[in-house]
Design an enzyme around this catalytic site. Structure first.
Site, mmCIF file in Angstrom:
data_model
loop_
_atom_site.group_PDB
_atom_site.id
_atom_site.type_symbol
_atom_site.label_atom_id
_atom_site.label_comp_id
_atom_site.label_asym_id
_atom_site.label_seq_id
_atom_site.Cartn_x
_atom_site.Cartn_y
_atom_site.Cartn_z
ATOM 1 N N CYS A 177 6.896 2.135 2.287
ATOM 2 C CA CYS A 177 6.001 2.517 1.311
ATOM 3 C C CYS A 177 6.398 2.386 -0.070
ATOM 4 O O CYS A 177 7.127 3.059 -0.740
ATOM 5 C CB CYS A 177 5.536 4.021 1.616
ATOM 6 S SG CYS A 177 4.540 4.523 0.549
ATOM 7 N N CYS A 180 5.452 4.962 -2.986
ATOM 8 C CA CYS A 180 6.133 6.219 -2.734
ATOM 9 C C CYS A 180 7.561 5.919 -3.296
ATOM 10 O O CYS A 180 7.964 6.814 -4.204
ATOM 11 C CB CYS A 180 6.417 6.457 -1.393
ATOM 12 S SG CYS A 180 4.716 6.585 -0.280
ATOM 13 N N ASP A 181 8.040 4.640 -3.117
ATOM 14 C CA ASP A 181 9.678 4.759 -3.240
ATOM 15 C C ASP A 181 9.841 3.567 -4.448
ATOM 16 O O ASP A 181 11.002 3.473 -4.689
ATOM 17 C CB ASP A 181 10.403 4.417 -2.042
ATOM 18 C CG ASP A 181 10.389 5.533 -1.113
ATOM 19 O OD1 ASP A 181 9.807 6.543 -1.388
ATOM 20 O OD2 ASP A 181 10.327 5.195 0.092
#
Ligand code: NDP
Length: 481
Positions: A177, A180-181
Site C-alpha cells: 500500500c 498508506c506507507d
C-alpha cells in the site's frame, strides 16, 4: 470467410457463457422449506438486502436497493470503500473528470445514505446459505437474518510467496500500500514489483517521497494502460527494469536493506529501503467456501446475463466475481445489476410493502453510539510528555496517516473503546507526518500501528487492521483493575 469467423466467435461465446451459466447453477440448493415467512416474522435483526463489502460494487447496489425502499445494510468490512480508497487519481470514472479515489467513494456513500442505506463498520465473519432467511454473523457476534445477500467483497493484493525475507519484513519495508506507507520512505530508494496499473499507480504515489523508484517487471513489457505508462515517463527518477524478478529480500528483521534479483543476464543485487508489491489481486472469497459455486479461477460464479450466483437470493458483484475487467466502473455497474436482481427476487418470493411494514420493528439497524469522547491528537512533544509519558493509566498510541483508509476506519472503534474503558485506559492518535520524531522513537514502520505505553515504557505493539472486538481484546490486556 468473415461470416464463418463471426459464426465461430458467436458459438464459442455462447459455449463459454452457457458453460459458466451451467457451472453457476448446477450447485443450486434451494433452502429447505423454501421461503418460510413465519420464520422471518419470528426473527429479529432482519435485513431485506444485506450487502457484504463496500467498494463501488457494494455502494452502487446499496444506492439502488435503498432507493427502491428496501432496508439495506452494508457491512463495510476491514477496508471501507475498498481498493479505490488507496487509489489517488482516477480519470476514467464516467462523468467525473479527474478525481481522487476516496472522493468518488465518499460521493457514492453519501448518495446511498441519502436514500436510507445503513453503512456499518463491521465485517461478516460467517455465512450460512443453507437456511433461509440466510444467517450472517457479524464481527461483533450479532446474528442477522438476510432475505437476500449481495456479495461485493472485492479482492486483496497478492503476495510474492516463496521469496525469502518477504514474511519477516512485512510491514517493515515490504508493503502493498503505497498511499498508506509512502511517507516512511522520504528520500529513500524503493522498488515497486509488477507491471500493471497498480504498479504504475504505486510508483506515482511514491514520487512525492522517494528518491529513486525502480519498477521491477518480470516480463519484457508492462501490462499497465498506455495512459499510466505515459504518466510514469514524466519522472526521471522512476526507472523500469524488465525481465527482472526478486529472489530474496534482505534485512536485519526490523528493516529492509537490499534485494537479490534474477535478471536476463543472470543475477544482481540492489541496496534498497522499501519493496512495494503490486502483483495483482486475489478475490476475497474465503467466507463463502462450500456455500456457493466458484469459477475454476476461484472467483464467485454468476450467470452471464445477471449477477445471480448458484444460490437463489445471493448475488455477486465487482472484483470478487470478475476475472476479466476489474475496473471500478464495471464493479459499479455489476452492483446496479445485483441490486435490480435482488429487488426482483424479493418481489418474486412475495416480499411486499405490507410484509415490510410487519417486520419494521425487527429490522437490523445498529444504533451508532453517542456521547463518545474525542481521541486526543498528539501534536507536540510537551503534550506527548504530559498526556502519554506521565499518564497514570496505560496509553494506546494509534499511529496513522490521513491517506490510510484502514486507519481512518479503525478510528471510530478506538473512540468507542476509549469511551467504554475511560478511567482505565487512554487512547491517543499520532499523525506520523506531523510527528516524525515519535514515529522514529517508537520504530513505527507502517500504519496502522499501535504502541502501548505504561509508566513511560513500551508494553505492547500491534501493526495491523483490527476489528472492534479484536481492538477491545487487545486494549483489555493492558488494564489492571
Ligand atoms: P494486473 O493483474 O493487471 O497486473 C499484475 C502485474 O503483476 C503484471 O504485470 C504481472 O506480470 C505482475 N506479476 C504477477 N505476479 C507476479 C510475481 N509473482 N512477480 C512479479 N510480477 C508479478 O493487476 P493490477 O493489480 O495491476 O490491476 C488489476 C486491475 O485493476 C486491472 O484491471 C487494472 O486495469 C485495474 N487498475 C486500474 C487503475 C487505474 O485505472 N487507475 C489503477 C489500478 C488498477 P505479467 O504481466 O507478466 O503477468
Amino acid at each position: 470467410m468473415k461470416i464463418y469467423s463471426v459464426f465461430l466467435g458467436l458459438t464459442l461465446g455462447l459455449l463459454v457463457c452457457g458453460g459458466l451459466y451451467w457451472y453457476g447453477f448446477t450447485g443450486k440448493t434451494p433452502p429447505a422449506g423454501t421461503y418460510d415467512w413465519k420464520r422471518v416474522e419470528g426473527s429479529k435483526n432482519i435485513i431485506p438486502v444485506a450487502i457484504i463489502g463496500s467498494g463501488p460494487a457494494g455502494l452502487s447496489a446499496a444506492l439502488y436497493t435503498s432507493r427502491a425502499h428496501l432496508h439495506t445494510v452494508v457491512f463495510q468490512g476491514p477496508q471501507a470503500g475498498g481498493q479505490l480508497m488507496s487509489t489517488s487519481e482516477v480519470e476514467n470514472w464516467p462523468g467525473m473528470g479527474k478525481k481522487q479515489g476516496p472522493e468518488i467513494i465518499k460521493a457514492v456513500q453519501e448518495q446511498a445514505q441519502h436514500f436510507g442505506a445503513v453503512l456499518v463498520n463491521e465485517s461478516i465473519k460467517k455465512v450460512d446459505f443453507s437456511v433461509w432467511p440466510y444467517q450472517l454473523v457479524t464481527s461483533e457476534d450479532s446474528q442477522v437474518h438476510a432475505l437476500s445477500v449481495i456479495i461485493s467483497t472485492g479482492a486483496f493484493p497478492e503476495r510474492l510467496k516463496d521469496v525469502p525475507g518477504e514474511v519477516e519484513h512485512w510491514g517493515k519495508g515490504v508493503t502493498a500500500c503505497a498511499i498508506c506507507d509512502a511517507a516512511f520512505f522520504k528520500d529513500k530508494d524503493v522498488v515497486v514489483v509488477g507491471g500493471g496499473d497498480s504498479a504504475a499507480e504505486q510508483a506515482l504515489q511514491l514520487t512525492a517521497y522517494a528518491r529513486h523508484i525502480t519498477l521491477l517487471v518480470r516480463g519484457d513489457k508492462m501490462r499497465a494502460s498506455v495512459a499510466m505508462q505515459d504518466r510514469l515517463k514524466k519522472f526521471d527518477y522512476i526507472k523500469i527494469r524488465y525481465n527482472t524478478s526478486i529472489t530474496e529480500i534482505e534485512g536485519d528483521g526490523s528493516r529492509v536493506t537490499g534485494i537479490k534479483l534474477k535478471t536476463a543476464q543472470g543475477s544482481d543485487h540492489m541496496p534498497i529501503d522499501g519493496v512495494f508489491l503490486a502483483i495483482g489481486h486475489k478475490p476475497n472469497t474465503e467466507l463463502f467456501k462450500g456455500q456457493i459455486a466458484f469459477t475454476p479461477l476461484g472467483y464467485i460464479a454468476h450467470s452471464c446475463r445477471t449477477q445471480e450466483t448458484s444460490q437463489e437470493g445471493v448475488f455477486a458483484a465487482g472484483d470478487v466475481s470478475d476475472e476479466r475487467y476489474r475496473q471500478a466502473a464495471v464493479a459499479s455497474g455489476d452492483g446496479v445489476k445485483a441490486a435490480l436482481d435482488a429487488e426482483r427476487f424479493l418481489q418474486r418470493i412475495g416480499f411486499d410493502e405490507i410484509f415490510a411494514k410487519k417486520i419494521e420493528r425487527k429490522l437490523y439497524d445498529p444504533v451508532v453510539a453517542t456521547n463518545l469522547i474525542e481521541i486526543t491528537a498528539i501534536e507536540s512533544m510537551d503534550q506527548f510528555k504530559s498526556v502519554v509519558l506521565e499518564s497514570k493509566v496505560p496509553v494506546i498510541i494509534d499511529f496513522y496517516t490521513k491517506f490510510c483508509s484502514s486507519c481512518l476506519q479503525i478510528m471510530p472503534y478506538i473512540q468507542a473503546i476509549g469511551t467504554q474503558l475511560k478511567d482505565k485506559l487512554v487512547c491517543v492518535k499520532v499523525d506520523i507526518e506531523k510527528m516524525a520524531e515519535l514515529k522514529d522513537r517508537y520504530r513505527v514502520t507502517t500504519v496502522p500501528y499501535f504502541v502501548v505505553i505504561k509508566d513511560g515504557l513500551v508494553v505492547g505493539r500491534y501493526n495491523d487492521v483490527m476489528t472492534k472486538r479484536e481492538f477491545f481484546d487487545f486494549a483489555s490486556r493492558f488494564i489492571t483493575e
